[in-house]
Design a protein around this motif. Structure first.
Motif, PDB file in Angstrom:
ATOM      1  N   GLU A   7      -5.367 -51.341  -2.967  1.00  0.00           N
ATOM      2  CA  GLU A   7      -5.746 -52.543  -3.316  1.00  0.00           C
ATOM      3  C   GLU A   7      -4.761 -53.767  -3.159  1.00  0.00           C
ATOM      4  O   GLU A   7      -5.147 -54.793  -3.256  1.00  0.00           O
ATOM      5  CB  GLU A   7      -6.150 -52.442  -4.942  1.00  0.00           C
ATOM      6  N   LYS A   8      -3.556 -53.463  -3.180  1.00  0.00           N
ATOM      7  CA  LYS A   8      -2.687 -54.545  -2.810  1.00  0.00           C
ATOM      8  C   LYS A   8      -1.784 -54.190  -1.536  1.00  0.00           C
ATOM      9  O   LYS A   8      -0.720 -53.670  -1.568  1.00  0.00           O
ATOM     10  CB  LYS A   8      -1.593 -54.220  -3.905  1.00  0.00           C
ATOM     11  N   VAL A  29      -8.941 -40.285  -7.627  1.00  0.00           N
ATOM     12  CA  VAL A  29      -8.448 -40.868  -8.541  1.00  0.00           C
ATOM     13  C   VAL A  29      -9.283 -41.226  -9.985  1.00  0.00           C
ATOM     14  O   VAL A  29      -8.528 -40.837 -11.063  1.00  0.00           O
ATOM     15  CB  VAL A  29      -7.558 -42.237  -8.061  1.00  0.00           C
ATOM     16  N   MET A  45      -4.167 -45.805  -5.672  1.00  0.00           N
ATOM     17  CA  MET A  45      -5.269 -47.111  -5.867  1.00  0.00           C
ATOM     18  C   MET A  45      -4.567 -48.535  -5.570  1.00  0.00           C
ATOM     19  O   MET A  45      -5.020 -49.327  -4.975  1.00  0.00           O
ATOM     20  CB  MET A  45      -5.651 -47.029  -7.437  1.00  0.00           C
ATOM     21  N   ASP A  46      -2.998 -48.403  -6.079  1.00  0.00           N
ATOM     22  CA  ASP A  46      -2.315 -49.920  -5.970  1.00  0.00           C
ATOM     23  C   ASP A  46      -2.188 -49.910  -4.306  1.00  0.00           C
ATOM     24  O   ASP A  46      -2.231 -50.921  -3.839  1.00  0.00           O
ATOM     25  CB  ASP A  46      -1.096 -49.519  -6.533  1.00  0.00           C
ATOM     26  N   SER A  69     -16.076 -50.084  -6.153  1.00  0.00           N
ATOM     27  CA  SER A  69     -15.604 -50.277  -7.716  1.00  0.00           C
ATOM     28  C   SER A  69     -16.650 -49.730  -8.652  1.00  0.00           C
ATOM     29  O   SER A  69     -17.025 -50.282  -9.643  1.00  0.00           O
ATOM     30  CB  SER A  69     -14.744 -51.347  -8.129  1.00  0.00           C
ATOM     31  N   PHE A 122      -1.631 -41.437  -7.916  1.00  0.00           N
ATOM     32  CA  PHE A 122      -1.635 -42.166  -9.111  1.00  0.00           C
ATOM     33  C   PHE A 122      -1.404 -43.595  -8.413  1.00  0.00           C
ATOM     34  O   PHE A 122      -1.703 -44.450  -8.968  1.00  0.00           O
ATOM     35  CB  PHE A 122      -0.104 -42.001  -9.686  1.00  0.00           C
ATOM     36  N   ARG A 123      -0.452 -43.558  -7.325  1.00  0.00           N
ATOM     37  CA  ARG A 123      -0.096 -44.917  -6.671  1.00  0.00           C
ATOM     38  C   ARG A 123      -1.010 -45.204  -5.518  1.00  0.00           C
ATOM     39  O   ARG A 123      -1.088 -46.537  -5.066  1.00  0.00           O
ATOM     40  CB  ARG A 123       1.212 -44.899  -5.816  1.00  0.00           C
TER      41      ARG A 123
END
Lengths: 206, 206
Positions: A169-170, A106, A165-166, A22, A162-163
């Motif tokens: 991370e998830k 990103v 990173m989510d 990060s 766009f998606r």
DNA sequence: ATCTGCCGTATACAAGTGTATACCTGATTC
DNA sequence: GAATCAGGTATACACTTGTATACGGCAGAT
């Protein structure tokens, strides 16, 4: 030779490591990099003129990585929905396997450095053109103008990034994100087929 | 009182200024801010515990600004296409008038600070719910499940934010970006109306 | 055997950073 | 009228940063 060795490689790897933890490419410091790479700070100057040059180099490095990834993408699919599904699965798997490259892309696409932004935009546009070409050649969708296919490809690639990173991370939302992305693509192409009709006319025929 | 005065306001304004000049919220320095605000560096501590707290405060500040902007959005439209067009025009105009807030939102949504990211995500989600509610209440699109409308709203808001930086930075492309965004929205909703049909079936009826 | 580059190191410097402590001033409160 | 306190300032400290200069070793070419 384009094969990286020694200190230069170590510096690039250090950048990828730090970014995955990060950080953003543009915020990396020269000494920080050298520390992570286990090198003397001044060794940096043996390979790069300054941090801007370094940033561009790292970007080129991951761009090359990505290209070889995308090339594997050409595979068979019976119909467009299946193609969408496979492509989405493939792309997201790629993100999972290359978290550093993904994070860089990103972050810097909207980052503070105009130089990196432009470079990334060009990279994305090239991918979009490739995707559109593929769709057109394999005639996966009929009755849509080439320019529209390109536009939707561009939008899709942006949306997926766009998606990304989510997605990284998830872990518990990964399936949901894939399904959602498939719906996105399907709606875009189906919508393009009937975009000259009013909603009421569409409702009549559906 | 929620009215900002004196040093605290100056610091926030300094942040907005610096960010508009292509910086990112998380990269701002305390002394840098104080300099821009014309204050002593230590005055910062009179108002904020540290830079994280400051970042959150600025985010809250622009969130409030944005909310009051979005509230004006409720206006009349004859049909969904017209509503889309008006909404798109309105939102992009808002971006033009609030470049700092826009830049912050775009940068930090994928920035290095998880704290700010979560905060922004919630903010975006709230806007998406508001947009969906509006669409549903005014019955702008018929025959689409509420959950789908919400999903499309979320996608749309993400997409618009994605394009916001280009909109700010490339004046000659603004009209094109607006049109493109309208097509995006129209395709999503039209596509949703026929997403249970295969492309071939759609082609038959179009 | 010498020279030339490349790669890595060591030391040094000016500048910038976040933060701690202490002091000053003008309101507000009791 | 004294006390309290928020808001602003000054000085100081330890630390990090980018970069300049100078030095060392090891390759390959001459």
């Amino acid at each position: 030779m384009s094969v990286l060795t020694g200190g230069k490689l170590k510096l690039v790897q250090a950048a990828l490591t730090l970014i995955t933890e990060s950080r953003s490419l543009t915020s990396l410091g020269l000494r920080e990099l050298a520390r992570e790479a286990g090198l003397n700070p001044n060794t940096f100057y043996r390979h790069f003129r300054n941090l801007d040059e370094f940033g561009l180099f790292v970007l080129g490095f991951i761009a090359q990585e990505m290209k070889s990834g995308v090339r594997e993408l050409r595979r068979m699919a019976e119909n467009s929905d299946q193609a969408a599904q496979e492509t989405v699965a493939f792309v997201y798997t790629y993100f999972l396997n290359n978290p550093a490259a993904t994070t860089i892309a990103v972050r810097e696409l909207h980052g503070a450095s105009p130089l990196l932004r432009r470079a990334l935009e060009n990279q994305l546009d090239a991918s979009a053109r490739e995707m559109a070409e593929d769709i057109i050649e394999r005639q996966l969708v009929a009755g849509i103008a080439d320019s529209t296919i390109l536009e939707i490809s561009r939008m899709t690639i942006r949306y997926i990034l766009f998606r990304a990173m989510d997605y990284l991370e998830k872990p518990d939302q990964r399936l949901a994100i894939r399904r959602e992305t498939e719906r996105f693509i399907n709606r875009q192409f189906r919508g393009a087929l009937v975009e000259h009709l009013s909603p009421a006319e569409i409702a009549e025929r559906a």
